[in-house]
Design a protein around this motif. Structure first.
Motif, mmCIF file in Angstrom:
data_model
loop_
_atom_site.group_PDB
_atom_site.id
_atom_site.type_symbol
_atom_site.label_atom_id
_atom_site.label_comp_id
_atom_site.label_asym_id
_atom_site.label_seq_id
_atom_site.Cartn_x
_atom_site.Cartn_y
_atom_site.Cartn_z
ATOM 1 N N HIS A 109 0.827 -1.210 0.000
ATOM 2 C CA HIS A 109 0.000 0.000 0.000
ATOM 3 C C HIS A 109 0.859 1.257 0.000
ATOM 4 N N GLU A 110 1.920 1.277 0.812
ATOM 5 C CA GLU A 110 2.783 2.459 0.891
ATOM 6 C C GLU A 110 3.546 2.681 -0.412
ATOM 7 N N THR A 111 3.872 1.594 -1.110
ATOM 8 C CA THR A 111 4.576 1.746 -2.386
ATOM 9 C C THR A 111 3.642 2.316 -3.453
ATOM 10 N N ILE A 112 2.441 1.788 -3.527
ATOM 11 C CA ILE A 112 1.473 2.290 -4.499
ATOM 12 C C ILE A 112 1.194 3.782 -4.271
ATOM 13 N N GLN A 113 1.169 4.177 -2.999
ATOM 14 C CA GLN A 113 0.912 5.579 -2.639
ATOM 15 C C GLN A 113 2.222 6.365 -2.484
ATOM 16 N N GLY A 114 3.301 5.862 -3.041
ATOM 17 C CA GLY A 114 4.623 6.394 -2.756
ATOM 18 C C GLY A 114 5.032 7.601 -3.584
ATOM 19 N N LYS A 115 6.341 7.821 -3.622
ATOM 20 C CA LYS A 115 6.921 8.987 -4.294
ATOM 21 C C LYS A 115 7.808 8.526 -5.449
ATOM 22 N N PRO A 116 7.966 9.345 -6.491
ATOM 23 C CA PRO A 116 8.863 9.000 -7.588
ATOM 24 C C PRO A 116 10.303 9.398 -7.277
ATOM 25 N N VAL A 117 11.215 8.505 -7.572
ATOM 26 C CA VAL A 117 12.647 8.790 -7.434
ATOM 27 C C VAL A 117 13.350 8.288 -8.689
ATOM 28 N N GLU A 118 14.615 8.654 -8.833
ATOM 29 C CA GLU A 118 15.430 8.127 -9.918
ATOM 30 C C GLU A 118 16.716 7.567 -9.338
ATOM 31 N N VAL A 119 17.096 6.360 -9.772
ATOM 32 C CA VAL A 119 18.257 5.680 -9.206
ATOM 33 C C VAL A 119 19.180 5.183 -10.317
ATOM 34 N N ASP A 120 20.403 4.909 -9.930
ATOM 35 C CA ASP A 120 21.383 4.349 -10.857
ATOM 36 C C ASP A 120 21.139 2.851 -11.043
ATOM 37 N N PHE A 121 21.581 2.347 -12.173
ATOM 38 C CA PHE A 121 21.710 0.907 -12.362
ATOM 39 C C PHE A 121 22.987 0.668 -13.151
ATOM 40 N N GLY A 122 23.417 -0.576 -13.190
ATOM 41 C CA GLY A 122 24.660 -0.891 -13.877
ATOM 42 C C GLY A 122 24.434 -1.692 -15.142
ATOM 43 N N GLN A 123 25.433 -1.671 -16.006
ATOM 44 C CA GLN A 123 25.431 -2.511 -17.197
ATOM 45 C C GLN A 123 26.703 -3.343 -17.217
ATOM 46 N N CYS A 124 26.532 -4.653 -17.435
ATOM 47 C CA CYS A 124 27.658 -5.594 -17.478
ATOM 48 C C CYS A 124 27.419 -6.525 -18.659
ATOM 49 N N HIS A 125 28.360 -6.542 -19.610
ATOM 50 C CA HIS A 125 28.140 -7.274 -20.852
ATOM 51 C C HIS A 125 26.839 -6.768 -21.501
ATOM 52 N N HIS A 126 25.877 -7.647 -21.757
ATOM 53 C CA HIS A 126 24.660 -7.234 -22.461
ATOM 54 C C HIS A 126 23.468 -7.071 -21.521
ATOM 55 N N TRP A 127 23.688 -7.132 -20.209
ATOM 56 C CA TRP A 127 22.554 -7.020 -19.299
ATOM 57 C C TRP A 127 22.723 -5.861 -18.325
ATOM 58 N N ARG A 128 21.624 -5.547 -17.644
ATOM 59 C CA ARG A 128 21.603 -4.523 -16.611
ATOM 60 C C ARG A 128 21.612 -5.208 -15.242
ATOM 61 N N PHE A 129 22.065 -4.500 -14.228
ATOM 62 C CA PHE A 129 21.935 -5.004 -12.864
ATOM 63 C C PHE A 129 21.586 -3.853 -11.937
ATOM 64 N N HIS A 130 20.855 -4.156 -10.887
ATOM 65 C CA HIS A 130 20.420 -3.119 -9.963
ATOM 66 C C HIS A 130 21.280 -3.043 -8.714
ATOM 67 N N ASN A 131 21.848 -4.171 -8.279
ATOM 68 C CA ASN A 131 22.534 -4.195 -6.984
ATOM 69 C C ASN A 131 24.040 -4.350 -7.089
ATOM 70 N N CYS A 132 24.524 -5.407 -7.748
ATOM 71 C CA CYS A 132 25.970 -5.641 -7.739
ATOM 72 C C CYS A 132 26.393 -6.619 -8.826
ATOM 73 N N THR A 133 27.667 -6.542 -9.174
ATOM 74 C CA THR A 133 28.349 -7.577 -9.946
ATOM 75 C C THR A 133 29.626 -7.902 -9.197
#
Length: 306
Positions: A109-133
């Motif tokens: 419920h809190e996420t649906i009613q939440g706020k917009p943010v912008e975050v970084d993500f990574g690229q490794c070879h041909h894919w994306r990752f959100h946390n780590c490689t």
């Protein structure tokens, strides 16, 4: 606003299935324009995300563990906002979004009613990752932990610790050349972790100063250790108290290239692969997320800034 929930019903040994029921209840009680899409096999979350037409009035939610988030991120077309509702084994990435231990229904419920943010993500070879490689010992720990969790009736909080101890018996050091825009490191190592988030492996805080919005990766390189040194360092690594130790090198960069002297097991957000070379960069744009209002992430989007 359209809400599309991509749910892995098998995540967390049944948590995903219970999450789907809670989402359906939320949709009905609040008369949301919502849709639940259940995955039936590995890789389907990526396909389901890729099929969604870009629309600023649509939010796509990844409901599952870090693997489900990884799949949705890799399928998500630019122009769509993403939400994250964790119900996996470690849920490490979500700790950067909200560290409160909320019941799933409240978090939803809190996420649906939440706020917009912008975050970084990574690229490794041909894919994306959100946390780590990462590569080396910790990638082997991840691989063993997954196998232990899938094949033995072990509690989720114990599998990574057990896997870490077992892998520490064979640390398997390697020769590493790590290059950023400003420096080159050549040394023997047992771990090289490129972190967007702060922790992985069910709470090992490899990068306690990580920031999802600073445009930089936090990198941790650990030199070869004896068994006793490994067992001594492990709890410090778990707590994020290792960064000042002489055995650890910490640096920050937006672009990293790593060469090793032999093919090694590596992992991006829990997805394992074997290679002797990786090039990692930040994504070409910021990923728009919807997060709870209580999240420490800074609100705002490029549209709002204009």
């Amino acid at each position: 606003m359209k809400h599309i929930f991509i749910v892995n019903p098998t995540s967390g040994k049944g948590d995903g299935k219970r999450a789907a029921a809670a989402i359906q209840k939320e949709i009905e009680q609040n008369h949301l324009d919502g849709e639940i899409r259940l995955t039936e096999y590995a890789g389907q979350a990526q396909k389901l995300a890729a099929e969604i037409k870009p629309d600023p009035e649509t939010i796509v939610y990844a409901v599952g563990g870090d693997g489900t988030i990884w799949e949705v991120l890799n399928g998500l077309p630019p122009g769509l906002r993403m939400g994250i509702l964790p119900c996996g084994t470690g849920n490490d990435y979500y700790r950067m979004i909200d560290q409160r231990k909320l019941p799933f229904a409240q978090m939803l419920h809190e996420t649906i009613q939440g706020k917009p943010v912008e975050v970084d993500f990574g690229q490794c070879h041909h894919w994306r990752f959100h946390n780590c490689t990462t590569l080396g010992l910790d990638a082997r720990v991840n691989d063993l932990a997954i196998k232990l969790y899938q094949n033995y009736p072990l509690p989720r909080f114990s599998v990574y610790g057990l896997a870490a101890v077992l892998c520490a018996l064979r640390p398997a050091p390697f020769e590493l050349v790590l290059k950023t825009k400003t420096e080159t490191i050549r040394q023997k190592a047992i771990i090289a972790a490129v972190m967007n988030g702060s922790c992985y492996g069910n709470g090992f805080i490899a990068a306690p100063q990580a920031d999802l919005q600073d445009g930089l990766f936090d990198i941790c390189v650990i030199e070869p250790l004896t068994l006793w040194e490994t067992l001594w360092l492990m709890p410090k690594y778990k707590q994020g108290k290792h960064t000042h130790l002489k055995q650890c090198k910490m640096l920050r960069a937006s672009e990293i290239e790593i060469h090793v002297d032999k093919p090694l097991l590596m992992q991006s957000d829990g997805e394992g692969f074997t290679s002797n070379h990786v090039r990692i960069t930040t994504g070409p744009y910021k990923l728009p997320l919807i997060v709870p209002q209580a999240s420490p992430l800074k609100a705002g989007t490029k549209e709002q800034e204009k």
